[in-house]
Design an enzyme around this catalytic site. Structure first.
Site, PDB file in Angstrom:
ATOM      1  N   PRO A 145      -2.408   0.817  -9.689  1.00 44.91           N
ATOM      2  CA  PRO A 145      -0.997   0.591  -9.360  1.00 44.91           C
ATOM      3  C   PRO A 145      -0.716   0.450  -7.868  1.00 44.91           C
ATOM      4  CG  PRO A 145      -1.163   2.231 -11.071  1.00 44.91           C
ATOM      5  CD  PRO A 145      -2.560   1.965 -10.602  1.00 44.91           C
ATOM      6  N   GLU A 192      -4.583  -1.844 -14.753  1.00 41.33           N
ATOM      7  CA  GLU A 192      -3.432  -1.019 -14.343  1.00 41.33           C
ATOM      8  C   GLU A 192      -2.447  -1.840 -13.509  1.00 41.33           C
ATOM      9  OE1 GLU A 192      -5.066   3.543 -14.549  1.00 41.33           O
ATOM     10  OE2 GLU A 192      -5.058   2.582 -12.577  1.00 41.33           O
ATOM     11  N   ASN A 232       0.969   5.033 -16.419  1.00 37.63           N
ATOM     12  CA  ASN A 232       2.192   5.832 -16.303  1.00 37.63           C
ATOM     13  C   ASN A 232       3.031   5.815 -17.581  1.00 37.63           C
ATOM     14  OD1 ASN A 232       2.029   4.699 -13.079  1.00 37.63           O
ATOM     15  ND2 ASN A 232       2.115   6.893 -13.458  1.00 37.63           N
ATOM     16  N   HIS A 265      -0.225  12.343 -16.923  1.00 41.87           N
ATOM     17  CA  HIS A 265       0.515  11.370 -17.718  1.00 41.87           C
ATOM     18  C   HIS A 265       1.312  11.937 -18.884  1.00 41.87           C
ATOM     19  CE1 HIS A 265      -2.340   8.076 -16.031  1.00 41.87           C
ATOM     20  NE2 HIS A 265      -1.273   8.259 -15.257  1.00 41.87           N
ATOM     21  N   GLU A 290      -8.378   4.175 -20.622  1.00 36.12           N
ATOM     22  CA  GLU A 290      -9.008   5.148 -19.730  1.00 36.12           C
ATOM     23  C   GLU A 290      -8.465   6.541 -20.027  1.00 36.12           C
ATOM     24  OE1 GLU A 290      -8.558   4.259 -15.590  1.00 36.12           O
ATOM     25  OE2 GLU A 290      -9.006   2.118 -15.838  1.00 36.12           O
ATOM     26  N   HIS A 303     -19.558  15.095  -2.135  1.00 35.61           N
ATOM     27  CA  HIS A 303     -18.326  14.323  -1.937  1.00 35.61           C
ATOM     28  C   HIS A 303     -17.271  14.913  -2.859  1.00 35.61           C
ATOM     29  CE1 HIS A 303     -15.873  10.727  -1.036  1.00 35.61           C
ATOM     30  NE2 HIS A 303     -15.457  10.859  -2.290  1.00 35.61           N
ATOM     31  N   ASN A 305     -14.156  15.982  -5.285  1.00 32.42           N
ATOM     32  CA  ASN A 305     -13.724  15.389  -6.546  1.00 32.42           C
ATOM     33  C   ASN A 305     -12.207  15.218  -6.611  1.00 32.42           C
ATOM     34  OD1 ASN A 305     -16.297  15.112  -7.756  1.00 32.42           O
ATOM     35  ND2 ASN A 305     -16.319  17.293  -8.232  1.00 32.42           N
ATOM     36  N   ASP A 386      -8.160   2.682   2.916  1.00 37.32           N
ATOM     37  CA  ASP A 386      -8.579   3.593   1.849  1.00 37.32           C
ATOM     38  C   ASP A 386     -10.099   3.753   1.899  1.00 37.32           C
ATOM     39  OD1 ASP A 386      -8.754   5.198  -0.347  1.00 37.32           O
ATOM     40  OD2 ASP A 386      -7.991   3.741  -1.784  1.00 37.32           O
TER      41      ASP A 386
END
Length: 814
Positions: A145, A192, A232, A265, A290, A303, A305, A386
């Site tokens: 999204p 998505e 969503n 959700h 998903e 790394h 989570n 990102d």
């Protein structure tokens, strides 16, 4: 067995049974009793034979290149797709990016899945008898999204030109998949796509892209289902509006697919409701593309989570049973839609660590080389805000259906168990963490009971006794308190003490929002969209350039320094967008601080500079936004709090605590270790405080030191130590001298505790040597004139013996 042969075989077998009359009609039905397992899964009744139980394993090729080994439940290595098929998985989903590589061929990560690699994955799935869903994301990297970036090759194209490219790309890819013999059951047009697809936004233009992709699939593989994917479902009316927008523009598709993660959700009952509305109104099939759940909060590769705090995973136990229960509930929710509910896919159940956290530097090399992490540094050229900042490993390893070492867990069998049912012996599965929140100044009260869950799906309340360390909770901070249940089980409480927030209705949970002053139609208070906490937020979006302002003025504040904080997530659609937070009084104001608009659920939580509130007790918190068309996001959990006082340095306490925690208690006399755990727990409480005071830090240090000094190593002693004596050399005029302990004969000691005027000043380790002579020395410096009495204790596993004392007179002040 190849999947496409199954209907033929089933039909032939049924015909044979009919001819010979050898089996009743129920012979091929699911067993009436659940199968034995290590988890309990109630059967989903009347589940259609063709209901999809799928998984997305798009990262598999990169993981294998990094040396990940997948294992059957018994630990023996195996092919991932064979393991999936044996576990009851029916289909595999694979994402496709257009060009997830830089000009030098370095992969962006996340599996580096272009069409070529997708075909390889899909062919392996088909060969294992699994159906395939191909998820075209129409981007060169992650699409969700918050990010629907056009592929590099399509940058700057109009919507019509993009639709043409989508058609050609999709036709070519589907043609190649079919030619490779892939069992292509379904194709997803976008991923998505709430707010866009392939860099295109707005329903008119998005419909062109959806229609172009759908027509391409129809042309190359007429029997393949076409799915559109959104997320969503918890947003009231959102899916109904999406389906209406698609219908009004004549978009051709078969399946309305939804993401559904229990963390974010809403309820499964709501999921059923919103999907059923689409199925009933528009005649569409529906599914969950998903879903997932966590089985641990531990990190497997160094790394961090996505889900790593108890407060983020409250709907089910964080365990293998919790995973099974979560997925089973999603299957039930989709099945409850009726015949239109066609399946559920678990997202990336095999995204495992390429190495443990202790090998982080080696892991980084593999993530970069093979694309086995969520993003490599090379993706920064495409996603600078990102991936360019946060590239690294798997943020999903604690949600896998395999252990960190690659061994399949029993939760991987979930798609088989929902048909047969499964039952486990009743054993303790987990003690749920008690998650508690308080405001600074409130009494911190811990619950008298905690919930204990069992492997048969049941739970019970058990009384709990909490550590006395809870009494040291003081002020704002995040604390963990240990406990023991009435059955002897280890329990814990996660306690968050927040500073008092002087804002009213800071999270928009109350219907009365009159305390907030708002300008700009693009900002909606009490929205359902992506709250940071609770169920409501302030949502902003407009199709054209826009601005907004949100403020609250508070009166009656005590004098002092204050700061403002808030949480925001969203996408600013480029560098020109800005949202600022500021704090002001009638006399002064902070400089505005900018929120980062880094994407969906990437929360930015800035804090303003401190502002002094005077005798009038008035301050105003203000958020201002100036954003381009299409920018969106949510604002939540605004705070006006007292500026925290600087705390005492805890470096020494932290180091001492870690040293204590690293001690192997089995190497010491058991009775001497009783103070160790309470001292560590007390230190943890003090270290959890946002601004611990000096008394709290000093007290925790003394407790740790006393516990460490009390430890007595195991030895071969058969009696308490012999009696030693103390002597002194030098220093009676300058206050610097050496104290010596001599044990001439007798049972040896392993510790000398030395006291000065009754205060312990040193614990000196000694080497046990049977009955041989022992000695130890300790330097004393800087003593002023006066009389000093030194006493001591020799300690071994059999007891304590006092040494002969010594008196030292220092004649001159140092």
């Amino acid at each position: 067995m190849h999947r496409r042969t199954r209907p033929l075989l089933a039909a032939a077998l049924a015909a044979a049974l009919t001819l010979i009359g050898a089996a009743p009609a129920s012979a091929l039905a699911a067993p009436s009793d659940p199968v034995p397992a290590t988890i309990t899964v109630p059967r989903v009744e009347n589940l259609p034979d063709d209901f999809i139980g799928g998984v997305d394993v798009s990262s598999v090729l990169s993981l294998e290149a990094s040396g990940v080994v997948f294992r059957h439940a018994d630990g023996t290595p195996g092919d991932l797709f064979a393991i999936l098929a044996e576990s009851g998985v029916t289909d595999v989903r694979v994402r496709v990016w257009n060009d997830p590589f830089d000009a030098a061929g370095n992969g962006y990560g996340g599996g580096d899945v272009d069409v070529d690699r997708a075909i390889e994955i899909a062919k392996r799935a088909t060969d294992a008898g699994l159906g395939v869903l191909v998820d075209f994301q129409y981007s060169d990297f992650w699409a969700d999204p918050a990010k629907q970036q056009a592929p590099k090759a399509w940058a700057g194209l109009s919507a019509d030109e993009t639709a043409t490219e989508v058609s050609e790309f999709t036709r070519d890819a589907v043609r190649r998949l079919v030619a490779a013999g892939v069992e292509l059951k379904m194709v997803q047009i976008g991923n998505e796509t709430n707010n866009g697809v392939a860099g295109v936004t707005g329903w008119d233009d998005m419909a062109k892209v959806f229609s172009a992709g759908s027509a391409a699939v129809r042309a190359e593989s007429p029997g393949t289902l076409v799915a559109l994917h959104f997320t969503n479902p918890e947003r009231a009316g959102f899916y109904a509006n999406v389906a209406a927008q698609l219908a009004s523009r004549g978009v051709d598709y078969d399946v309305f697919a939804s993401s559904y993660y229990p963390f974010w959700h809403g309820t499964t009952a709501n999921l059923t409701s919103v999907l059923a509305q689409i199925a009933d109104t528009y005649g569409k099939k529906v599914m969950v593309a998903e879903t997932s759940w966590a089985y641990t909060l531990d990190d497997g590769d160094g790394h961090g989570n996505v889900i790593d705090l108890p407060s983020e995973a409250m709907q089910y136990p964080v365990s293998v049973q919790g995973q099974a229960s979560a997925v089973r509930d999603v299957v039930q929710a989709v099945a409850d839609v009726g015949d239109a509910g066609i399946g559920v896919f678990y997202w990336e159940p095999a995204w495992l660590p390429v190495g443990p956290p202790s090998q982080l530097e080696q892991n980084k090399v593999l993530w970069e080389r093979d694309g086995s992490g969520w993003a490599s540094s090379f993706a920064g050229e495409y996603e600078p805000d990102d991936a360019g900042q946060w590239f690294g490993g798997s943020a999903w390893d604690n949600q896998a259906l395999f252990a960190f070492d690659g061994t399949a867990s029993d939760a991987l069998n979930i798609f088989r168990y929902v048909r047969t049912g499964a039952i486990a012996p009743r054993e303790v599965e987990a003690v749920q963490t008690a998650v508690l929140q308080f405001t600074d100044g409130d009494a911190v009260t811990l619950p008298g009971e905690v919930t204990v869950t069992y492997t048969d799906g049941t739970s019970e309340q058990q009384q709990v006794t909490w550590s006395e360390a809870a009494q040291y909770i003081e002020g704002a901070g995040s604390y963990t308190v240990a406990g023991v249940t009435s059955a002897g089980l280890t329990a814990s409480a996660a306690v968050t003490v927040s500073p008092r927030n002087f804002l009213h209705n800071p999270g928009f949970e109350d219907a009365d929002t009159s305390m907030w002053a708002k300008t700009g139609a693009a900002l909606t208070l009490r929205a359902w969209d992506d709250p940071h906490g609770g169920v409501n937020s302030a949502h902003f979006y407009a199709a054209s350039d826009y601005s907004f302002e949100l403020s609250q003025t508070v009166s009656g504040l005590p004098e002092g320094a204050y700061v403002a904080r808030a949480a925001l997530q969203g996408d600013g659609e480029g560098a020109s967008g800005r949202v600022d937070l500021a704090l002001s009084t009638p006399a002064s104001a902070s400089d505005p601080v900018a929120f980062a608009l880094d994407g969906w659920r990437i929360w930015s939580t800035p804090t303003t500079g401190a502002v002094q509130v005077g005798a009038d007790g008035v301050a105003t918190v203000r958020v201002t936004g100036s954003l381009p068309a299409g920018a969106w996001g949510t604002l939540d959990d605004l705070e006006l709090v007292r500026m925290p006082e600087p705390g005492t340095d805890t470096t020494e306490l932290g180091a001492r605590r870690d040293a204590a925690a690293g001690i192997d208690a089995s190497q010491y006399v058991e009775s001497s270790t009783v103070g160790l755990s309470p001292a560590i727990e007390r230190a943890d409480i003090v270290l959890g405080a946002a601004s611990p005071d000096a008394d709290a830090v000093d007290g925790a240090l003394r407790s740790l030191n006393a516990a460490l000094d009390a430890l007595v190593p195991l030895d071969d002693a058969t009696a308490a130590p012999g009696r030693g004596m103390l002597s002194q050399r030098g220093g009676t005029r300058d206050g610097d001298y050496v104290i010596t302990m001599n044990l001439r004969h007798g049972e040896n000691a392993t510790r000398l505790r030395l006291f000065e005027n009754g205060v312990l000043i040193a614990t000196v380790p000694l080497t046990y040597g049977g009955t041989a002579a022992q000695s130890a020395q300790f330097a004393v410096t800087g003593r002023p004139g006066g009389r000093y009495v030194y006493t001591g204790e020799l300690v071994n596993s059999q007891g304590v013996t006092a040494v002969k004392p010594l008196t030292v007179k220092v004649k001159t002040v140092h």
